[in-house]
Design a protein around this motif. Structure first.
Motif, short mmCIF file in Angstrom:
data_model
loop_
_atom_site.label_atom_id
_atom_site.label_comp_id
_atom_site.label_asym_id
_atom_site.label_seq_id
_atom_site.Cartn_x
_atom_site.Cartn_y
_atom_site.Cartn_z
N ASN A 137 0.83 -1.21 0.00
CA ASN A 137 0.00 0.00 0.00
C ASN A 137 0.86 1.26 0.00
OD1 ASN A 137 -2.39 -1.33 -0.11
ND2 ASN A 137 -2.94 -1.03 2.04
N TYR A 161 0.25 3.66 -3.06
CA TYR A 161 -0.36 4.98 -2.85
C TYR A 161 0.71 6.04 -2.62
CZ TYR A 161 -4.32 1.94 -2.75
OH TYR A 161 -5.23 0.99 -3.11
N GLN A 166 -9.90 5.14 -4.02
CA GLN A 166 -9.72 5.62 -5.38
C GLN A 166 -10.79 4.99 -6.27
OE1 GLN A 166 -7.03 5.06 -3.46
NE2 GLN A 166 -6.70 7.27 -3.47
N GLY A 203 -9.56 -3.90 -2.35
CA GLY A 203 -10.08 -3.29 -1.13
C GLY A 203 -10.11 -4.29 0.01
N LEU A 247 -6.42 -4.13 3.70
CA LEU A 247 -6.44 -3.68 5.09
C LEU A 247 -7.42 -4.49 5.94
CD1 LEU A 247 -6.11 0.19 4.69
CD2 LEU A 247 -4.37 -1.44 5.45
P1 ADP Z 1 -6.67 -1.82 -1.86
O1 ADP Z 1 -5.25 -1.36 -1.71
O2 ADP Z 1 -6.79 -3.16 -2.44
O3 ADP Z 1 -7.55 -0.82 -2.50
P2 ADP Z 1 -6.73 -1.81 0.99
O4 ADP Z 1 -7.73 -2.41 1.93
O5 ADP Z 1 -5.33 -2.28 1.12
O6 ADP Z 1 -7.30 -2.02 -0.43
O7 ADP Z 1 -6.77 -0.26 1.21
C1 ADP Z 1 -8.01 0.42 1.20
C2 ADP Z 1 -7.85 1.83 0.72
O8 ADP Z 1 -7.11 2.57 1.69
C3 ADP Z 1 -7.06 1.96 -0.55
O9 ADP Z 1 -7.91 1.85 -1.67
C4 ADP Z 1 -6.44 3.33 -0.42
O10 ADP Z 1 -7.33 4.30 -0.89
C5 ADP Z 1 -6.28 3.53 1.06
N1 ADP Z 1 -4.88 3.28 1.51
C6 ADP Z 1 -4.39 2.15 2.05
N2 ADP Z 1 -3.09 2.29 2.40
C7 ADP Z 1 -2.75 3.56 2.09
C8 ADP Z 1 -1.54 4.33 2.19
N3 ADP Z 1 -0.42 3.82 2.73
N4 ADP Z 1 -1.57 5.62 1.78
C9 ADP Z 1 -2.70 6.15 1.26
N5 ADP Z 1 -3.87 5.48 1.12
C10 ADP Z 1 -3.90 4.19 1.52
#
Ligand code: ADP
Length: 411
Positions: A315, A319, A365, A374, A377
């Motif tokens: 991530n 990101y 996004q 998604g 996390l």
């Molecule tokens: P995914 O990465 O598959 O979209 P995640 O559950 O890992 O799903 O993350 C959920 C959302 O949280 C992401 O779509 C992103 O918008 C935001 N996100 C996660 N980690 C970060 C980060 N380190 N910096 C900025 N935004 C993040």
């Protein structure tokens, strides 16, 4: 003035109710002089010319003190006192006997009947006034005490009712919480099973759709009419996306399935190294630099701890902002826990979404700008929860993000 008339001479003492004093004498002139002597006390004076009349007053009113002439026709003072004492309502009223004789027999009889004092005629007004004032004061204090005791008793009875009500509500609430917890546990298990079965069973047909769509694309690209090429492309893309979703859902539902057998003393340093090597190509391609402080050993599932680091690192790289990703991992002791953090210099997260992003299939996004499902996390939270910890993020848009989680420190 009629002998039974009640009168008061002085204004009522501020904030206090008047007390009643019963004056009993068969000679009207004596009553008048008693009245004159006691008028200055500011209490209500009730007069009676016989024992009988006195008893009638005592039926209707409460008195602070009774001044009782001993020598009266029909019923003398002692007989009257006996009847007064025999009635519960008037038993406690102090009686001051008025008598002309200093006769020992009289005194004994009087005290036997509960007399509190004797006043000898001719009455000295100051002596009479001060003695009566003492009894009135005593009676007033008694009345106040009784009132306060009553109020306290009433309050206690309220309190008791409130306590009973609270207890009743609590019992109901506890039963409901228990019911709801069982319900939730049941539905959680069902959901878990459903997620597992659905993702497992969906995989095969999905794979088939995906393979045939790719075959179509390969064989017929450019040979079909109209938008056919475009349609085939959509099918291939969406089948792939669906595969990712199903794969991640299956991963998610498997986290709790791994038994406690997988728990062992695990080095977080090692878990992080494994995660870094798993995503080596992504790190190289993005130019990310990753640094870390010494990390502790914890009781945990090594595979899942690697997964936790990996999801967070991916991530931080995914990101990223304009600059190359810089990621730093720290750990510190915090009471009986470790607090571990992964800090990046990426695009950051609007604090209003800080909690939402840990949900299943939550992305911030637009779909077309994120390849993620998604679930990353949500998987992290499930892993941390399984390790008896908590996970959260602190961030602001454009400020990078720091993910924190706790792990119990065990000996
Ligand atoms: P995914 O990465 O598959 O979209 P995640 O559950 O890992 O799903 O993350 C959920 C959302 O949280 C992401 O779509 C992103 O918008 C935001 N996100 C996660 N980690 C970060 C980060 N380190 N910096 C900025 N935004 C993040």
């Amino acid at each position: 003035m009629s002998a039974a008339q009640s009168m008061s001479m002085d204004p009522e003492p501020a904030g206090e109710s008047r007390m009643k004093i019963l004056l009993v004498d068969d000679t009207p002139e004596n009553l008048v002089s008693l009245e004159a002597a006691l008028g200055g006390l500011g209490e209500d004076l009730v007069m009676a010319q016989s024992g009988k009349e006195a008893l009638r007053h005592l039926l209707n009113d409460d008195f602070a003190a009774i001044l009782l002439d001993v020598r009266m026709p029909e019923m003398d003072g002692f007989e009257t006192a006996e009847l007064i004492r025999s009635r519960p309502r008037s038993r406690q009223i102090p009686i001051l006997f008025l008598t002309g004789y200093r006769n020992e027999e009289h005194l004994f009889r009087g005290y036997d009947l509960g007399a509190v004092d004797f006043l000898f005629k001719p009455i000295v007004p100051e002596v009479l006034r001060s003695k009566v004032a003492v009894f009135v004061e005593l009676s007033r204090s008694n009345a106040k005490l009784r009132q306060q005791a009553d109020a306290l008793r009433k309050q206690a009875a309220e309190l008791q009712r409130a306590e009973q009500e609270v207890r009743r509500l609590n019992t109901g609430l506890e039963a409901r919480v228990l019911e709801r917890t069982e319900e939730l546990m049941r539905s959680n298990e069902e959901l878990q099973q459903f997620a597992y079965i659905a993702s497992h069973d969906l995989r095969e047909p999905l794979r088939t759709v995906s393979i045939y769509a790719q075959l179509l694309a390969k064989r017929y690209q450019g040979k079909l009419e109209g938008d056919a090429d475009q349609f085939i492309k959509f099918i291939v893309q969406n089948a792939e996306r669906m595969e990712t979703l199903v794969h991640d859902l299956l991963d998610f539902s498997r986290i709790d399935v791994r038994g406690m057998d997988f728990f062992a003393r695990t080095s977080c340093d090692k878990a992080l190294d494994d995660a870094i090597s798993n995503i080596g190509p992504l790190i190289a391609e993005s130019g990310a630099s990753i640094s870390h402080d010494p990390l502790p050993s914890v009781m945990g599932d090594a595979v899942q701890l690697t997964r936790l680091f990996q999801n967070l690192l991916v991530n931080s790289i995914k990101y990223r902002d304009a600059d190359a990703p810089r990621i730093h991992i720290t750990a510190k002791e915090n009471g009986d826990e470790y607090l571990i953090s992964v800090k990046d210099n990426g695009i950051g997260i609007d604090p209003q979404y800080a909690e939402k992003i840990f949900g299943i299939f939550r992305v911030l996004q637009p779909r077309d700008r994120s390849s993620g499902s998604g679930m990353g996390l949500a998987i992290c939270r499930k892993i941390v929860t399984r390790h008896s910890g908590r996970i959260w993020v602190e961030s602001a848009l454009g400020q990078g993000a720091t993910f924190y989680w706790t792990m119990p420190r065990t000996a």
